[in-house]
Design a protein around this motif. Structure first.
Motif, PDB file in Angstrom:
ATOM      1  N   ALA A 140       0.841  -1.209   0.000  1.00  0.00           N
ATOM      2  CA  ALA A 140       0.000   0.000   0.000  1.00  0.00           C
ATOM      3  C   ALA A 140       0.874   1.256   0.000  1.00  0.00           C
ATOM      4  O   ALA A 140       0.568   2.230  -0.709  1.00  0.00           O
ATOM      5  CB  ALA A 140      -0.931  -0.019   1.210  1.00  0.00           C
ATOM      6  N   ILE A 141       1.955   1.251   0.762  1.00  0.00           N
ATOM      7  CA  ILE A 141       2.875   2.403   0.764  1.00  0.00           C
ATOM      8  C   ILE A 141       3.480   2.577  -0.623  1.00  0.00           C
ATOM      9  O   ILE A 141       3.583   3.703  -1.129  1.00  0.00           O
ATOM     10  CB  ILE A 141       3.974   2.220   1.836  1.00  0.00           C
ATOM     11  CG1 ILE A 141       3.361   2.242   3.240  1.00  0.00           C
ATOM     12  CG2 ILE A 141       5.046   3.298   1.698  1.00  0.00           C
ATOM     13  CD1 ILE A 141       4.314   1.779   4.339  1.00  0.00           C
ATOM     14  N   LEU A 142       3.865   1.479  -1.249  1.00  0.00           N
ATOM     15  CA  LEU A 142       4.395   1.551  -2.622  1.00  0.00           C
ATOM     16  C   LEU A 142       3.358   2.178  -3.548  1.00  0.00           C
ATOM     17  O   LEU A 142       3.696   3.042  -4.371  1.00  0.00           O
ATOM     18  CB  LEU A 142       4.779   0.152  -3.118  1.00  0.00           C
ATOM     19  CG  LEU A 142       5.159   0.063  -4.593  1.00  0.00           C
ATOM     20  CD1 LEU A 142       6.468   0.803  -4.872  1.00  0.00           C
ATOM     21  CD2 LEU A 142       5.274  -1.400  -5.030  1.00  0.00           C
ATOM     22  N   GLU A 143       2.104   1.776  -3.410  1.00  0.00           N
ATOM     23  CA  GLU A 143       1.060   2.320  -4.294  1.00  0.00           C
ATOM     24  C   GLU A 143       0.879   3.823  -4.044  1.00  0.00           C
ATOM     25  O   GLU A 143       0.712   4.594  -4.993  1.00  0.00           O
ATOM     26  CB  GLU A 143      -0.259   1.577  -4.058  1.00  0.00           C
ATOM     27  CG  GLU A 143      -1.255   1.754  -5.176  1.00  0.00           C
ATOM     28  CD  GLU A 143      -0.865   0.994  -6.450  1.00  0.00           C
ATOM     29  OE1 GLU A 143       0.231   0.396  -6.531  1.00  0.00           O
ATOM     30  OE2 GLU A 143      -1.668   1.012  -7.399  1.00  0.00           O
ATOM     31  N   TYR A 144       0.940   4.234  -2.774  1.00  0.00           N
ATOM     32  CA  TYR A 144       0.863   5.670  -2.469  1.00  0.00           C
ATOM     33  C   TYR A 144       2.031   6.414  -3.129  1.00  0.00           C
ATOM     34  O   TYR A 144       1.830   7.465  -3.763  1.00  0.00           O
ATOM     35  CB  TYR A 144       0.862   5.878  -0.956  1.00  0.00           C
ATOM     36  CG  TYR A 144       1.088   7.318  -0.563  1.00  0.00           C
ATOM     37  CD1 TYR A 144       0.179   8.311  -0.909  1.00  0.00           C
ATOM     38  CD2 TYR A 144       2.225   7.687   0.139  1.00  0.00           C
ATOM     39  CE1 TYR A 144       0.405   9.639  -0.572  1.00  0.00           C
ATOM     40  CE2 TYR A 144       2.455   9.004   0.488  1.00  0.00           C
ATOM     41  CZ  TYR A 144       1.540   9.983   0.121  1.00  0.00           C
ATOM     42  OH  TYR A 144       1.765  11.293   0.453  1.00  0.00           O
ATOM     43  N   LEU A 145       3.228   5.882  -3.020  1.00  0.00           N
ATOM     44  CA  LEU A 145       4.392   6.543  -3.631  1.00  0.00           C
ATOM     45  C   LEU A 145       4.282   6.566  -5.155  1.00  0.00           C
ATOM     46  O   LEU A 145       4.686   7.537  -5.799  1.00  0.00           O
ATOM     47  CB  LEU A 145       5.689   5.847  -3.177  1.00  0.00           C
ATOM     48  CG  LEU A 145       6.001   5.982  -1.686  1.00  0.00           C
ATOM     49  CD1 LEU A 145       7.182   5.101  -1.298  1.00  0.00           C
ATOM     50  CD2 LEU A 145       6.260   7.437  -1.303  1.00  0.00           C
ATOM     51  N   ARG A 146       3.726   5.514  -5.716  1.00  0.00           N
ATOM     52  CA  ARG A 146       3.488   5.513  -7.181  1.00  0.00           C
ATOM     53  C   ARG A 146       2.532   6.634  -7.562  1.00  0.00           C
ATOM     54  O   ARG A 146       2.734   7.329  -8.564  1.00  0.00           O
ATOM     55  CB  ARG A 146       2.891   4.174  -7.635  1.00  0.00           C
ATOM     56  CG  ARG A 146       3.871   3.026  -7.682  1.00  0.00           C
ATOM     57  CD  ARG A 146       3.183   1.750  -8.163  1.00  0.00           C
ATOM     58  NE  ARG A 146       2.745   1.913  -9.558  1.00  0.00           N
ATOM     59  CZ  ARG A 146       1.718   1.273 -10.094  1.00  0.00           C
ATOM     60  NH1 ARG A 146       1.001   0.437  -9.376  1.00  0.00           N
ATOM     61  NH2 ARG A 146       1.394   1.465 -11.355  1.00  0.00           N
ATOM     62  N   SER A 147       1.475   6.816  -6.752  1.00  0.00           N
ATOM     63  CA  SER A 147       0.494   7.861  -7.082  1.00  0.00           C
ATOM     64  C   SER A 147       1.129   9.245  -6.985  1.00  0.00           C
ATOM     65  O   SER A 147       0.828  10.119  -7.788  1.00  0.00           O
ATOM     66  CB  SER A 147      -0.731   7.754  -6.163  1.00  0.00           C
ATOM     67  OG  SER A 147      -0.442   8.221  -4.866  1.00  0.00           O
TER      68      SER A 147
END
Length: 151
Positions: A140-147
């Motif tokens: 989820a943190i990775l997805e936030y950073l991707r966004s």
């Protein structure tokens, strides 16, 4: 008599040293040992994450990732400025998703064995602490950073 004993002693020493040296040299048929830190040079880092399949950005995962980031990461990381740790804006463009998740999940071993993480530790002089996050939290943190990096 002394010369004879001395001659035998010297010849024995020469034979012993020759045998010891020849045992140290690998024969052409013997395989060479693997480099000790071969895994450390992987661009995926060191840890439990071997492969991440990315699709389009999942907004519900982004929301969860932002909440976790704000709670567990923001005290040391800002997105666009150096703080205790490096700024994280653009990290998904610089590093593989596996590397980012392994750094979140396995920071101590990463800082010891991964050359990029070791270099970051030497630059920021503060070890990254494991924040007791699950693989799902790290994703989820990775997805936030991707966004963040898509904006």
């Amino acid at each position: 008599m002394v010369k004879t004993v001395l001659l035998f002693s010297l010849s024995g020493l020469l034979i012993f040293s020759y045998r010891a040296k020849s045992a140290d040299i690998p024969s052409p048929a013997s395989p060479l040992p693997d480099p000790p830190n071969e895994k450390a040079v992987s661009d995926k880092g060191i840890g439990p994450i071997k492969e991440v399949k990315l699709g389009s950005i999942d907004q519900s995962l982004v929301k969860k990732g932002k909440e976790i980031f704000d709670t567990k990461c923001a005290s040391c990381h800002k997105l666009e400025e150096r703080y205790v740790g490096p700024p994280l804006k653009g990290v998904t463009k610089r590093r593989k998703p596996e590397w980012i998740m392994n750094m979140i999940l396995n920071p101590a071993e990463m800082e010891q064995k991964d050359p990029i993480a070791s270099q970051l530790l030497s630059e920021y002089l503060t070890q990254m602490a494991f924040q007791n996050v699950s693989q799902g939290d790290a994703r989820a943190i990775l997805e936030y950073l991707r966004s963040v990096d898509e904006k």
